[in-house]
Write a protein that holds these residues in place. Structure first.
Motif, PDB file in Angstrom:
ATOM      1  N   GLU A   1    -119.669 -35.176 -38.330  1.00 42.90           N
ATOM      2  CA  GLU A   1    -119.942 -33.749 -38.572  1.00 42.90           C
ATOM      3  C   GLU A   1    -119.360 -33.315 -39.925  1.00 42.90           C
ATOM      4  O   GLU A   1    -119.931 -32.469 -40.613  1.00 42.90           O
TER       5      GLU A   1
ATOM      6  N   ARG B   1    -129.320 -37.305 -38.559  1.00 41.04           N
ATOM      7  CA  ARG B   1    -128.900 -35.918 -38.339  1.00 41.04           C
ATOM      8  C   ARG B   1    -129.158 -35.047 -39.570  1.00 41.04           C
ATOM      9  O   ARG B   1    -129.512 -33.881 -39.439  1.00 41.04           O
TER      10      ARG B   1
ATOM     11  N   TRP C   1    -124.082 -30.002 -30.110  1.00 44.39           N
ATOM     12  CA  TRP C   1    -122.837 -30.583 -29.610  1.00 44.39           C
ATOM     13  C   TRP C   1    -122.388 -31.728 -30.516  1.00 44.39           C
ATOM     14  O   TRP C   1    -123.211 -32.384 -31.153  1.00 44.39           O
ATOM     15  N   PRO C   2    -121.092 -31.997 -30.531  1.00 47.24           N
ATOM     16  CA  PRO C   2    -120.624 -33.152 -31.299  1.00 47.24           C
ATOM     17  C   PRO C   2    -120.996 -34.453 -30.597  1.00 47.24           C
ATOM     18  O   PRO C   2    -121.295 -34.450 -29.396  1.00 47.24           O
ATOM     19  N   CYS C   3    -120.970 -35.554 -31.328  1.00 45.88           N
ATOM     20  CA  CYS C   3    -121.245 -36.821 -30.646  1.00 45.88           C
ATOM     21  C   CYS C   3    -120.391 -37.959 -31.180  1.00 45.88           C
ATOM     22  O   CYS C   3    -119.852 -37.892 -32.284  1.00 45.88           O
ATOM     23  N   ILE C   4    -120.225 -38.954 -30.339  1.00 49.36           N
ATOM     24  CA  ILE C   4    -119.499 -40.171 -30.727  1.00 49.36           C
ATOM     25  C   ILE C   4    -120.432 -41.351 -30.491  1.00 49.36           C
ATOM     26  O   ILE C   4    -121.037 -41.465 -29.429  1.00 49.36           O
TER      27      ILE C   4
ATOM     28  N   GLU D   1    -126.389 -42.693 -38.381  1.00 44.10           N
ATOM     29  CA  GLU D   1    -126.160 -41.366 -37.795  1.00 44.10           C
ATOM     30  C   GLU D   1    -126.427 -40.270 -38.826  1.00 44.10           C
ATOM     31  O   GLU D   1    -127.093 -39.275 -38.537  1.00 44.10           O
TER      32      GLU D   1
ATOM     33  N   MET E   1    -109.671 -44.482 -30.417  1.00 44.63           N
ATOM     34  CA  MET E   1    -109.537 -43.734 -29.173  1.00 44.63           C
ATOM     35  C   MET E   1    -109.389 -42.263 -29.499  1.00 44.63           C
ATOM     36  O   MET E   1    -108.478 -41.891 -30.236  1.00 44.63           O
ATOM     37  N   GLN E   2    -110.282 -41.452 -28.955  1.00 44.75           N
ATOM     38  CA  GLN E   2    -110.219 -40.022 -29.250  1.00 44.75           C
ATOM     39  C   GLN E   2    -110.121 -39.231 -27.960  1.00 44.75           C
ATOM     40  O   GLN E   2    -110.792 -39.558 -26.977  1.00 44.75           O
ATOM     41  N   THR E   3    -109.285 -38.207 -27.966  1.00 47.54           N
ATOM     42  CA  THR E   3    -109.275 -37.269 -26.855  1.00 47.54           C
ATOM     43  C   THR E   3    -110.099 -36.075 -27.294  1.00 47.54           C
ATOM     44  O   THR E   3    -109.841 -35.500 -28.361  1.00 47.54           O
ATOM     45  N   ILE E   4    -111.094 -35.735 -26.485  1.00 46.56           N
ATOM     46  CA  ILE E   4    -112.028 -34.689 -26.941  1.00 46.56           C
ATOM     47  C   ILE E   4    -112.226 -33.606 -25.893  1.00 46.56           C
ATOM     48  O   ILE E   4    -111.996 -33.809 -24.705  1.00 46.56           O
ATOM     49  N   ASP E   5    -112.671 -32.456 -26.377  1.00 49.04           N
ATOM     50  CA  ASP E   5    -113.120 -31.378 -25.501  1.00 49.04           C
ATOM     51  C   ASP E   5    -114.603 -31.557 -25.234  1.00 49.04           C
ATOM     52  O   ASP E   5    -115.315 -32.167 -26.017  1.00 49.04           O
TER      53      ASP E   5
ATOM     54  N   TRP F   1    -113.112 -30.116 -32.136  1.00 51.40           N
ATOM     55  CA  TRP F   1    -113.263 -30.555 -30.747  1.00 51.40           C
ATOM     56  C   TRP F   1    -112.473 -31.823 -30.451  1.00 51.40           C
ATOM     57  O   TRP F   1    -112.274 -32.172 -29.295  1.00 51.40           O
ATOM     58  N   VAL F   2    -112.013 -32.521 -31.493  1.00 52.61           N
ATOM     59  CA  VAL F   2    -111.212 -33.724 -31.262  1.00 52.61           C
ATOM     60  C   VAL F   2    -109.743 -33.322 -31.216  1.00 52.61           C
ATOM     61  O   VAL F   2    -109.219 -32.719 -32.136  1.00 52.61           O
ATOM     62  N   LYS F   3    -109.097 -33.642 -30.077  1.00 53.29           N
ATOM     63  CA  LYS F   3    -107.705 -33.224 -29.894  1.00 53.29           C
ATOM     64  C   LYS F   3    -106.726 -34.241 -30.463  1.00 53.29           C
ATOM     65  O   LYS F   3    -105.658 -33.905 -30.939  1.00 53.29           O
ATOM     66  N   SER F   4    -107.051 -35.492 -30.327  1.00 53.90           N
ATOM     67  CA  SER F   4    -106.178 -36.512 -30.900  1.00 53.90           C
ATOM     68  C   SER F   4    -107.014 -37.739 -31.215  1.00 53.90           C
ATOM     69  O   SER F   4    -108.086 -37.940 -30.640  1.00 53.90           O
ATOM     70  N   ILE F   5    -106.506 -38.535 -32.148  1.00 47.53           N
ATOM     71  CA  ILE F   5    -107.274 -39.706 -32.548  1.00 47.53           C
ATOM     72  C   ILE F   5    -106.311 -40.845 -32.831  1.00 47.53           C
ATOM     73  O   ILE F   5    -105.232 -40.634 -33.396  1.00 47.53           O
ATOM     74  N   PHE F   6    -106.668 -42.023 -32.363  1.00 49.67           N
ATOM     75  CA  PHE F   6    -105.822 -43.185 -32.590  1.00 49.67           C
ATOM     76  C   PHE F   6    -106.727 -44.361 -32.930  1.00 49.67           C
ATOM     77  O   PHE F   6    -107.711 -44.604 -32.240  1.00 49.67           O
TER      78      PHE F   6
END
Ligand code: FAD
Ligand code: AMP
Lengths: 275, 327
Positions: B69, B101, A149-152, B97, A179-183, B180-185
């Motif tokens: 990634e 990894r 899985w991805p991670c932050i 990180e 700020m990230q919107t993620i799945d 997987w990242v939809k938006s970033i600010f």
């Protein structure tokens, strides 16, 4: 949505006195006589989990929240505390070898991810950025790698993004706040979080209600992590030692704080300040 | 031992991070050293001078610098060609990180927060703080490639050397998509870390008790010609800005004078001030661990001591104004 928060109980390392550190070949150091506390980053993670759960009730199905730790029975008191704070599940995995808990994040991450993938089936995992005994700072990244899985990292705040299982994650970077919107699925690694600095305290009523709830205790075998040999070791311990401090404190005596400040200024600071 | 230092040019603290690696490696002979330099915005025209010239340089363009990634995919591709045995990453979050990894993906060994390292019979022995900095552990890394990143220390930034015109070193690699990242600010605000270089730093702990006292200390620090830093609880109580955190998970400082007050002296905090030249500790509890790393100790109320100190310094300074306004 199912969320797991992985936490670790550590000895309150602000407490031990010098004489307690007479070491010991390779560890682990016996600190059972020291007060136990939540690792500070895990306290933030656990609080973030509760906030997310509260938010979910208004937006979508209520989040199913699991608190997960690998530890012996000393952790049960803390797991009960989390039941009192509305965690849905409190899970403890009994380690075969306490040494691994401190110095072997490859193993800790294998056990945590085995539980998450095979039993808990969560979509979101929150861990802290560092545990106070091994100071490894690696478990979260390794859980992400094992689960694929991805991670932050360095997460400060998490919020649900509408009803469709997305998340908005606020994290700290060298360039500013991101700020990230993620799945999902995802692994989040909590850093210093002024938004969720401490875990809330349960009321007496909540505590009483939680006292009869059962903690789920599992062994490594039940997780399919039967044999320690299954998990490779990437380093070998070569000894613990206590670094020497080169300083010897001299106390300034005096009747009042003002007297002591004056002595400090005259004897130690004035010349240094004028250099 | 074939070794590579991995750095990212666009980070604001590149030269300090390179300095930490230089200090970690000092005194060792590192043959066959490469620098793998990631860049995003502009192709660099200089590189940090870590171990003198003679390094072989690989330049790697990264399209998406926000996702580890993406870095990892590129690192795997470079390693496939270069087959180095030892990789040293920066001591910031990104370096930690990537070290962890990448080692996992390559079946290697990794260790973070390394404060000493040594080559030993084809392997690497490292030392790092454990048990909240009260002890150190020596560990032998057993599986190649060995991936490490240094413990934070107050290293001088490295100098820079111009990129040799001939050293193209540019690698053409396929970027790794991150979906997987939809938006970033990003709210771009480089953390204010200049203050850590001040000659005198006053550090306040939970013993300060409230935000009002912290504001008073800000004024006093200003009048003393000092900067103000803080321990974790002060920051977590939002009495001060996050940039001012001192310790293992904050800044490491090494001022000429460090006045530390209302701090119990946990190992994780102490790691941040131990390298100061001269430490004065003020605490109401004579048994507090902070006195173990101090040169001078005062057992008393911190606010009383500082208030008097401010008076003394101001009265010695001709023409100074008391209660000068905060900048
Ligand atoms: C993995 C990990 C990483 C961490 N990283 C950091 C870090 O980077 N930085 C950090 O700071 N902490 C860090 N911590 C937390 C650290 O362990 C301590 O909990 C923290 O440093 C304690 O802060 P403090 O000394 O200000 O507070 P306390 O421990 O509460 O101490 C307050 C002190 O003030 C004294 N006092 C009270 N009143 C007065 C008065 N009027 N005058 C003078 N003295 C007074 C008390 O005697 C006491 O000694 C970390 C912990 C972990 C587990
Ligand atoms: N024994 C454990 N049980 C559950 N979570 C753990 C355990 N050890 C470490 N973790 C998690 O991993 C994080 C980082 O730990 P570490 O990599 O050991 O520094 C901690 O903040 C916890 O969230």
């Amino acid at each position: 949505m199912k969320v797991a928060v992985c936490f670790k109980i550590i000895a309150d390392l602000n407490m031990p006195l010098d004489r307690d550190w007479n070491v010991v070949d390779q560890g682990p150091v016996d600190l059972s006589f020291v007060r136990q506390v939540f690792n500070c980053f895990d306290e933030s993670s656990l609080e973030m989990g509760l906030k997310l759960q509260a938010q979910s009730e208004a937006v979508t199905d209520k989040i199913e929240l699991t608190a997960l730790t690998i530890d012996d029975q000393r952790a049960d008191l803390f797991l009960k505390h989390l039941y009192a704070l509305a965690y849905d599940h409190a899970v403890r995995i009994q380690p075969d070898d306490p040494m691994d808990l401190v110095f072997h994040p490859l193993w800790v991450s294998a056990v945590l991810s085995a539980y998450i993938a095979d039993i808990g089936r969560q979509q979101l995992v929150i861990l802290g950025m560092q545990g106070g005994e091994g100071n490894n700072g690696q478990t979260g990244y390794l859980v992400a790698e094992r689960l694929g899985w991805p991670c932050i990292r360095n997460v400060m705040d998490i919020a649900l993004k509408g009803p469709e299982n997305g998340l908005t994650v606020t994290s700290m970077t060298d360039r500013g706040t991101m700020m990230q919107t993620i799945d999902l699925p995802a692994v989040l690694i909590t850093g210093n979080s002024p938004q969720s600095p401490f875990l809330r305290v349960p009321t007496l009523k909540q505590k009483v209600k939680a006292s009869t709830r059962q903690i789920t205790a599992l062994g490594q075998k039940e997780l399919g992590v039967k044999d320690k040999g299954m998990i490779r070791k990437d380093k070998a311990p070569a000894g613990l030692y206590r670094p020497e401090s080169s300083r010897k404190v001299v106390f300034i005596e005096g009747k009042t704080a003002e007297d002591k400040a004056r002595t400090l200024y005259e004897q130690s600071l004035k010349d240094r300040l004028n250099q | 031992m074939r070794t590579a230092i991995v750095l990212f040019t666009d980070t604001p603290f590149l030269l300090r991070e390179a300095g930490e690696i230089r200090d970690l490696l000092s005194g060792m002979e590192w043959m066959d050293m490469q620098v793998w330099l990631f860049y995003h915005k502009e192709k660099p025209v200089w590189v940090p001078d870590i171990a003198g010239s003679g390094l072989s340089l690989k330049l790697i363009f990264i399209e998406n610098p926000y996702q580890p990634e993406a870095f990892l995919g590129l690192l795997e591709a470079v390693q496939k060609k270069e087959k180095v045995e030892f990789l040293i990453f920066s001591g910031d979050g990104l370096g930690e990180e990537l070290a962890t990894r990448l080692a996992f993906r390559l079946n290697g060994s990794s260790c973070l927060k390394v404060d000493q390292c040594e080559k030993k019979d084809g392997s690497v022995e490292v030392s790092k703080p454990v048990y909240g900095n009260h002890l150190k552990a020596r560990l032998t890394l057993t599986q190649q490639p060995f991936c490490i990143s240094p413990a934070r220390r107050s290293s001088r930034p490295t100098r820079v050397i111009p990129l040799p015109g001939s050293a193209s070193g540019q690698l053409a690699l396929e970027q790794v998509p991150v979906e997987w990242v939809k938006s970033i600010f990003i709210d771009e605000k480089k953390p204010d870390k200049e203050w850590v270089h001040a000659d005198m730093i006053l550090v306040a702990g939970q013993g300060a008790r409230c935000r009002e006292n912290i504001q008073t200390l800000e004024r006093i620090a200003h009048n003393l010609g000092a900067e103000l830093g803080a321990s974790r609880p002060v920051i977590m109580n939002a009495w001060m800005d996050m940039d001012r955190l001192i310790g293992a998970s904050g800044s490491v400082i090494s001022p000429k004078i460090c006045l530390v007050a209302g701090v119990s002296g946990s190992g994780m905090f102490n790691a941040g001030i131990e390298q100061a030249e001269f430490i004065v500790a003020i605490n109401t509890d004579k048994e507090a661990s902070i006195f173990k790393i101090a040169d001078i100790g005062i057992v008393d109320d911190m606010m009383d001591v500082f208030t008097e100190l401010e008076k003394l310094i101001l009265s010695d300074r001709p023409g100074s104004i008391t209660d000068r306004e905060m900048p």
